[in-house]
Design a protein around this motif. Structure first.
Motif, short mmCIF file in Angstrom:
data_model
loop_
_atom_site.label_atom_id
_atom_site.label_comp_id
_atom_site.label_asym_id
_atom_site.label_seq_id
_atom_site.Cartn_x
_atom_site.Cartn_y
_atom_site.Cartn_z
N ARG A 50 0.86 -1.10 -0.08
CA ARG A 50 0.04 0.02 0.09
C ARG A 50 1.04 1.28 0.01
NH1 ARG A 50 -2.04 4.02 2.69
NH2 ARG A 50 -4.51 4.63 2.82
N PRO A 51 0.43 2.47 -0.97
CA PRO A 51 1.36 3.45 -0.76
C PRO A 51 0.97 4.19 0.51
CG PRO A 51 -0.04 3.33 -3.02
CD PRO A 51 -0.33 2.21 -2.16
N LYS A 52 2.28 5.11 0.94
CA LYS A 52 1.89 5.81 2.01
C LYS A 52 0.81 6.98 1.69
CE LYS A 52 6.50 4.82 3.98
NZ LYS A 52 7.81 5.54 4.22
N ARG A 79 -2.46 15.44 -8.23
CA ARG A 79 -2.81 16.32 -6.74
C ARG A 79 -2.15 15.63 -5.80
NH1 ARG A 79 -8.18 18.23 -6.42
NH2 ARG A 79 -7.60 18.81 -4.27
N GLY A 80 -1.32 14.48 -6.11
CA GLY A 80 -0.09 14.01 -5.10
C GLY A 80 -1.01 12.85 -4.40
N LEU A 81 -2.14 12.30 -4.94
CA LEU A 81 -2.84 11.21 -4.30
C LEU A 81 -2.44 10.11 -4.91
CD1 LEU A 81 -6.25 12.93 -4.50
CD2 LEU A 81 -5.12 12.43 -2.41
N ALA A 82 -2.23 8.76 -4.02
CA ALA A 82 -1.94 7.64 -4.67
C ALA A 82 -3.45 7.10 -5.25
CB ALA A 82 -1.42 6.76 -3.63
N VAL A 83 -3.24 6.48 -6.27
CA VAL A 83 -4.34 5.81 -6.86
C VAL A 83 -4.32 4.34 -7.14
CG1 VAL A 83 -6.16 5.87 -8.75
CG2 VAL A 83 -5.08 8.17 -8.01
N LEU A 84 -5.33 3.51 -6.71
CA LEU A 84 -5.49 2.12 -6.79
C LEU A 84 -6.30 2.02 -7.87
CD1 LEU A 84 -5.12 -0.97 -6.02
CD2 LEU A 84 -6.92 -0.60 -4.16
N ALA A 97 -2.33 -1.81 -17.27
CA ALA A 97 -0.86 -1.58 -16.66
C ALA A 97 0.13 -0.79 -17.40
CB ALA A 97 -0.31 -3.09 -16.35
N ARG A 98 0.07 -0.64 -18.73
CA ARG A 98 1.01 -0.01 -19.47
C ARG A 98 0.85 1.40 -19.64
NH1 ARG A 98 0.17 -4.64 -22.64
NH2 ARG A 98 -1.03 -3.64 -24.07
N ARG A 99 -0.51 1.93 -19.46
CA ARG A 99 -0.95 3.44 -19.65
C ARG A 99 -1.35 3.96 -17.90
NH1 ARG A 99 -5.12 3.31 -24.24
NH2 ARG A 99 -5.09 5.49 -23.88
N LEU A 100 -1.01 3.38 -17.02
CA LEU A 100 -1.19 4.08 -15.78
C LEU A 100 0.06 5.09 -15.76
CD1 LEU A 100 -2.21 1.42 -13.26
CD2 LEU A 100 -3.55 2.99 -14.05
N PRO A 101 -0.53 6.38 -14.93
CA PRO A 101 0.60 7.48 -14.92
C PRO A 101 1.26 6.85 -13.39
CG PRO A 101 -1.59 8.03 -13.93
CD PRO A 101 -2.03 6.77 -14.74
N PRO A 102 2.47 7.56 -13.15
CA PRO A 102 3.27 7.42 -12.06
C PRO A 102 2.23 7.81 -10.83
CG PRO A 102 4.39 8.57 -13.52
CD PRO A 102 3.30 8.40 -14.10
N GLY A 103 2.01 6.87 -9.90
CA GLY A 103 1.53 7.24 -8.36
C GLY A 103 0.23 6.35 -8.48
N ALA A 104 0.10 5.45 -9.77
CA ALA A 104 -1.07 4.46 -9.62
C ALA A 104 -0.80 3.33 -9.76
CB ALA A 104 -1.96 5.23 -10.83
#
Length: 429
Positions: A50-52, A79-84, A97-104
């Motif tokens: 889980r991301p912090k 916005r700096g939020l982690a996304v699942l 999986a190939r198109r998710l941005p960093p942080g997701a």
């Protein structure tokens, strides 16, 4: 909020039948419909840490719903939020999986079994859940409600068929919809149906699929294949279903003499059907090539079968005419927005109940044309292949129609902003 007896019974039954549910999961895996290496995720076992910080859970059932959520996911991560991000199909997982941005991060959504959902929520502890369109799983909804995690329906829709079905179970659907903090819908009609069924807070934000970026393609591969098919008349049937390919192959045979060197590209909705589609072409006396086998369309190829994942951006760019699948048979029609954004003129059959608004807008603008059967399809394809100006005008009109219907992502983000603020403050409603 007290659980109705129906829900308590459903929860108990699903718990008792968990071994059967697990058996179904393994059966799907043997059929190639589940990822063998990630079966644990379907039981709520995480495969990632889980991301912090604050986590927003975003769910789309399959490819179309999940991809449409990408602009929302990108805004969240900015916005700096982690996304699942979760989805339920093997194809959607490979593509997203190939198109998710960093942080997701991506996970398979757990099946609607209380123990699986509990395990999933214990690990990920989302601060907010966004569920696309009309995914209504009772145990999941109840678990979120019990943990006081706000649940928002995004890009919500309620088809006439689903509405009629839920009207027969008014107590059940009302109790489920009451647990949504907010329902954001594609249209006023969707909003009205959800409100009548018991959703207490409904807002029309429009269809976020109009805002999704077109699928990418490697320019080098586009150039390579463009060279291979240069000078040939080409058309594409995208996201086809069983019963449609035979009609498409019949159209090819009818047009081959009038349009020498015609290339028909068929992309079945489910890539595992590639061998079946190629066999149909072979039985009709046509030369077929399959993309998954590394074949390229040479001058002898009549039908080119795209039985791979994540390449529609490439083939939409190569074909000036696109027939959308799921419309010649009563599936309801798949999303024509991507080919419209990439410069294709659209053809579709009469079965578009799953995306009525989109097809009506394209038809009104003359960016799309409805065909009723293989005969009218053959006439339309022949006319468009023989009239480049007509095809260009249709493609331009389709692109303009899609562009005019944008803005839903902005409205969606404005509507969920209060929940994001609550998540950042650590205060749940």
């Amino acid at each position: 909020m007290r659980l109705p007896l129906t829900f308590r019974t459903y929860r108990t039954l699903v718990s008792i039948l968990e071994p059967a549910v697990l058996g179904l999961l393994y059966w799907r895996q043997r059929k190639g419909r589940e990822d063998k290496t990630r079966l644990g995720e379907r039981q709520g076992h995480p495969s990632r840490q889980r991301p912090k910080g604050h986590v927003i859970w975003v769910h789309g059932a399959s490819i179309g719903e999940t991809l449409s959520l990408l602009p929302v996911v990108e805004r969240m991560t900015q916005r700096g939020l982690a996304v699942l991000v979760t989805s339920g199909t093997k194809t959607s997982a490979g593509l997203i999986a190939r198109r998710l941005p960093p942080g997701a991060v991506h996970q398979f959504v757990p099946l609607d079994v209380p123990r699986y959902i509990r395990r999933f929520l214990d690990h990920w502890q989302p601060d907010l859940a966004l569920i696309a369109e009309s995914e209504i799983w009772p145990n999941t909804i109840m678990a979120l409600s019990e943990r006081d995690i706000p649940l928002v329906m995004v890009n919500g829709r309620m088809s006439d068929r689903s509405y009629q079905r839920w009207q027969k179970m008014p107590g059940i659907i009302k109790s489920l919809l009451e647990r949504f903090a907010l329902c954001l819908t594609q249209s006023a009609e969707d909003a009205e149906r959800l409100a009548r069924l018991g959703a207490p807070r409904v807002v029309v934000t429009g269809n976020i699929k109009f805002d999704a970026a077109p699928p990418p393609a490697d320019p080098r591969v586009v150039a390579q294949l463009s060279g291979l098919i240069a000078g040939r008349p080409v058309w594409l049937a995208a996201s086809t279903h069983q019963g449609e390919e035979s009609a498409i192959i019949a159209v090819h045979r009818a047009l081959a003499k009038r349009h020498p060197h015609l290339l028909t590209i068929i992309a079945p909705r489910h890539p595992h059907r590639g061998p079946e589609v190629a066999a149909l072409a072979g039985q009709a006396g046509l030369q077929a090539g399959r993309r998954s086998q590394g074949m390229h369309p040479d001058r002898a190829t009549d039908v080119y079968v795209i039985d791979t994942i994540g390449e529609m951006g490439l083939f939409y760019r190569l074909s000036p005419i696109v027939l959308m699948g799921g419309t010649l048979v009563p599936v309801g029609g798949h999303n024509p927005i991507e080919p419209a954004k990439l410069g294709a003129a659209i053809l579709h059959g009469p079965h578009v109940h799953a995306a009525v608004e989109i097809y009506e807008a394209l038809d009104r603008s003359r960016g799309a044309l409805m065909v009723k059967d293989s005969n009218s399809l053959a006439r339309a394809v022949s006319e468009m292949l023989g009239n480049a100006a007509l095809t260009r005008d249709m493609a331009r009109a389709a692109g303009d129609a899609v562009q005019a219907l944008g803005g839903a992502v902005d409205r969606t983000m404005q509507s969920v902003e209060p929940f994001i603020v609550q998540a950042k403050l650590g205060a749940r409603r």
